[in-house]
Scaffold this active site. Sequence first.
Site, mmCIF file in Angstrom:
data_model
loop_
_atom_site.group_PDB
_atom_site.id
_atom_site.type_symbol
_atom_site.label_atom_id
_atom_site.label_comp_id
_atom_site.label_asym_id
_atom_site.label_seq_id
_atom_site.Cartn_x
_atom_site.Cartn_y
_atom_site.Cartn_z
ATOM 1 N N TYR A 154 35.305 35.649 42.352
ATOM 2 C CA TYR A 154 36.946 35.986 41.863
ATOM 3 C C TYR A 154 36.749 36.932 40.436
ATOM 4 O O TYR A 154 37.723 37.627 40.213
ATOM 5 C CB TYR A 154 37.401 34.696 41.651
ATOM 6 C CG TYR A 154 38.902 34.802 41.764
ATOM 7 C CD1 TYR A 154 39.597 35.688 42.782
ATOM 8 C CD2 TYR A 154 39.819 33.899 40.919
ATOM 9 C CE1 TYR A 154 40.952 35.466 42.949
ATOM 10 C CE2 TYR A 154 41.053 34.188 41.113
ATOM 11 C CZ TYR A 154 41.677 34.812 42.202
ATOM 12 O OH TYR A 154 43.047 34.744 42.366
ATOM 13 N N LYS A 161 43.979 35.617 36.207
ATOM 14 C CA LYS A 161 44.773 34.329 36.258
ATOM 15 C C LYS A 161 44.837 33.507 35.016
ATOM 16 O O LYS A 161 45.724 32.875 34.845
ATOM 17 C CB LYS A 161 44.193 33.559 37.660
ATOM 18 C CG LYS A 161 44.407 34.175 38.904
ATOM 19 C CD LYS A 161 46.009 34.435 39.134
ATOM 20 C CE LYS A 161 46.283 34.869 40.586
ATOM 21 N NZ LYS A 161 48.006 34.920 40.893
#
Length: 255
Positions: A154, A161
């Site tokens: 990620y 995020k």
Amino acid sequence: MGLLEGKKLLITGVLTDSSIAFHAAKLAQEQGAEVILTSFGRQFKLTETFAKRLPKAAPVVSLDITSDDDLANLADQVRQHTDTIDGVVHSIGFAPQSVMGGNFLAAEWPDVATALEVSAFSLKSLATATLPLMSNGGALVGLTFDAQFAWPVYDWMGVAKAAFESTARYLARDLGPHGVRVNLISAGPIRTTAAKSIPGFEKMEGGWPERAPLGWDQTTAEPAARGVVALLSDWFPATTGEIVHVDGGVHVMGI
């Protein structure tokens, strides 16, 4: 009477009928809401196509979240369909593949900046652009993927995020006096178009159903969409700055 009876909502991010945004729009209409969608560029016609697959065809207005002109004109575009809105769904995210898939150390700032602008700062951009339409207060609901961990592959999207979640807390502080609640849904991995664009996504979702106390189905966005609809409703009148996990319970497990 539906959970969202009489409410008017602006929903971003409908690109396919597998997305959380599409399912949220569908459920919202089934619960009595009027829905307006946003899209831009080459994706616009695609969004219009899926807008017609909702229980009631929804209008689509133009919004490139990185365009100052689009943000400035958003309220006027929405007013062509309704004078006010009661809720907004932020389902916007993008990061160049050069900053994901094991490229954390190799990533360069221009691509990281793109990820942060589109995936984190956009929450503030959308909030301020729609605030004039929420004169009676309302709810802003966004979608995240639990940023308290460093997930495989990620990389800088995970950092984005984390910034997104922090942005939601500051917005909850500043929009509370306007009667606007700001909350997030942290969904487990779902095989949406966006997820499939993450290099090595299978490493993130691997073993999730087995680890989840409630089990987890990566092929459906409906549980997460139900969470979105609940937070848009009047059943959380005193909840803001919260992250509601819809992940089968994986976030509480130690392994």
